[in-house]
Structures are given as C-alpha cells and as structure tokens.
Design an enzyme around this catalytic site. Sequence first.
Site, PDB file in Angstrom:
ATOM      1  N   HIS B 126     -60.078 102.154 -77.501  1.00  0.00           N
ATOM      2  CA  HIS B 126     -58.793 102.220 -76.820  1.00  0.00           C
ATOM      3  C   HIS B 126     -58.019 103.348 -77.472  1.00  0.00           C
ATOM      4  O   HIS B 126     -57.754 103.310 -78.668  1.00  0.00           O
ATOM      5  CB  HIS B 126     -58.035 100.898 -76.943  1.00  0.00           C
ATOM      6  CG  HIS B 126     -56.729 100.937 -76.225  1.00  0.00           C
ATOM      7  ND1 HIS B 126     -56.576 100.474 -74.935  1.00  0.00           N
ATOM      8  CD2 HIS B 126     -55.530 101.415 -76.592  1.00  0.00           C
ATOM      9  CE1 HIS B 126     -55.326 100.654 -74.554  1.00  0.00           C
ATOM     10  NE2 HIS B 126     -54.664 101.221 -75.543  1.00  0.00           N
ATOM     11  N   CYS B 127     -57.689 104.373 -76.713  1.00  0.00           N
ATOM     12  CA  CYS B 127     -57.024 105.535 -77.287  1.00  0.00           C
ATOM     13  C   CYS B 127     -55.514 105.420 -77.116  1.00  0.00           C
ATOM     14  O   CYS B 127     -55.024 105.396 -75.988  1.00  0.00           O
ATOM     15  CB  CYS B 127     -57.531 106.806 -76.593  1.00  0.00           C
ATOM     16  SG  CYS B 127     -56.842 108.294 -77.310  1.00  0.00           S
ATOM     17  N   PRO B 128     -54.744 105.330 -78.220  1.00  0.00           N
ATOM     18  CA  PRO B 128     -53.289 105.202 -78.073  1.00  0.00           C
ATOM     19  C   PRO B 128     -52.627 106.480 -77.559  1.00  0.00           C
ATOM     20  O   PRO B 128     -51.587 106.415 -76.895  1.00  0.00           O
ATOM     21  CB  PRO B 128     -52.815 104.874 -79.490  1.00  0.00           C
ATOM     22  CG  PRO B 128     -53.898 105.349 -80.388  1.00  0.00           C
ATOM     23  CD  PRO B 128     -55.169 105.308 -79.621  1.00  0.00           C
TER      24      PRO B 128
END
Lengths: 158, 209
Positions: B126-128
């Site tokens: 999950h890429c912030p």
Amino acid sequence: MLYHRVFLKSDARARTLTARGAPSPPTQKVFIQRDYSEGTQVRFQPKFPSELEGKIEREKFEYTLNTLNEVYAEAEKMSCSSCCEGCFACLTAYLLYCCSDTHFEKASPKVAKFIIEQNERVYVPRGLLIIDPVERGLRVIEICIFSDNPASTPARNN
Amino acid sequence: RCKGTKVLPAFFAWAILLITTALFFYFPCMWFYENVSILIPLCEAVVTLFVIANFSLATFMDAGVIPKASPDEDKDDDFRAPLYKNVDINGVTVRMKWCVTCQFYRPPRCSHCSVCNKCVETFDHHCPWVNNCIGRRNYRYFFLFLISLSLHMAAVFSFSTYFLIQHKDRLTQVPTVVSLCLVTLVGILSVPVFGLAGFHVVLVARGRT
C-alpha cells in the site's frame, strides 16, 4: 456496496425467472471454484457438480464451462496485438483508454452475452440460473437451483 | 480515524512534483529554450506528461480489489472452516489462507490490505504517496511512474546544475537561487526514488513481488 449489488442483481434475476408472479429465492446454490492446476490464469473447474445430477445434461454443462474458460484464456493470452496496444496506450499518456477498452476488458461483454444466451436457452427452462463470475470477483461461478421448474408446475396461489 | 491524514502524503507528493516542475520550466528551462535548443523543454515536457499520466493512473486505478464474499457462499460455519486450503498449481502445492474479513480463501498471490481493508490480487504494497494499493491492475503504472520520475529528476538535476555552472557569477539572481534550491531538493529526494525504482527493476526482472 458491491455486496448489495450482488444481492440486488441475483434477486432481480430470480424475479424475472418466475414469470408467474410470486418471486421465489433459489433453494440451493452451487459454486464452481477456480481451477489452478494449470496456473493462476482465470479458469474454472469443468468437473460436473453432484448437486446438478439429474437437473441438466453433463454435455451441456461442460460446453458452458469450456466455452467460458476459452473466452477467459483468449482474454489473458499475451499476443503481439495486446503488447502493441499497451505500448501505444503508454505513448498516448493512456488517453487511448478513454476511447477503447483493454484486451482483457473486451472479454467481459462477451462472457455476459454468452451467459444470458445460455440461461435463456438451456438453464432457465431447467430451473437453473448461472450468475456471471465477475459479480463474485472472478472467484466462483454461482449456479442457482430453483425447486419449482416453471416449465412444468402450474400457477401457484400464495 | 481522521481520513485527512491518509491523503496527506499523496497531497505532499503531488505538491512537490508540480511545484518543482513548474519552477524548473519557468526558470532554468526558459534559458535553455532561448540559448541552447527548443528540444530540451520539449523533451522535458514529454517526460513530465508521462510522470503525471502514470502517477494519476497509479493513484486512481483500482488495484484489483476482490469484493467481499456474501454470506450465502459460506456453506461451512466460519469456526469450522480450516485456516488453510491446499491447492496444486502446476504440480506445486500452494496454501490458500482463509480471509476472515472478506470471507473467502485468498487466491494465490492475493493479500489483504489493512489500510484499505480489502483483499487485493497480486498485492505488492500500500503506497501512502499514491494513497492506493499497488496490485495486479495498477502495478505497471506504478512501475512506469517510478522509472519516468527517476528520468525526470535526473533531467531536472542535470539541467539545473548546468544552468548554475553557467550562471555562477550571478548567484544572487532569482533564477540562479531557484536552480540551487532545485538541485538541492531533487538531489536529496533522488536517493529514495532511485533506490525504490532500482528495487522494483530487480523485482520485475526476477518476476517477484
């Protein structure tokens, strides 16, 4: 949200099935699982489920499953045209996808049309209903079994 | 849980990208256009377009979320369902884990994202900075975003450095100061970006996520 959509669509189809008036929910549901024996591509097990014994001919069921598997295999196949489509889409900053679907997305309407046609011709007259696997995230094919066969039972009064 | 904090890293990423690119085009690039060649701003514009296109698609494209299974699918009681189910893929036995939240056995290479609370096919992470999961459907855009961003940063760094060298006698002027800031900022940020891009190049080369 998608969960409600699945139920609404299944219910709507169940209502159209019993055209005599009273909508009846399916008495049983059979789920055809994914077949991973040849890899992780989209493929469903063509094994005939025991719950459908006596309700539909084996060949008709196998024809439906094999055709679905073929459509998905074709959609996932890497070919020169799909590679070129990807490169061209990248070069146009993906504006190509505003005008056309990807090679895989083109399979969805084909599957939907095939399932509607099979339901009308083969499954509904036998008191069965196939639900498009896309509604279950391509994990399972749902087959609803209705206890009354509308073709044979007279109109009921509730 | 404050929803605003989830968007913050993505907001910063977009802000830094757009502001530094705008400053680069307005200050050093204008000099290149007037004194060197029109090709430089033109090529830079193309690279910027690629960066923005891939960044947008990585952000907004559904990663390959598998919707939660409805209760009618679960024939066995939740308690009695075994945690793992074995399946044979090309002769190799693979374990599929039961996802308690989504109520199905996770397909191979599928993983549950705790931030989005959904199962994602071929889940990478999950890429912030993108505020989205990176999975099967958008990995290519994320990867191309990293590559094009690395190229863009290398170009901005190089051209800004050249501009600085050409203008080292006019260090107090605004364009030169801006170039100095660009060189510093891009130089610092290039370490994590190039590192991540290189890491993903290795992953793609080995066919693993």
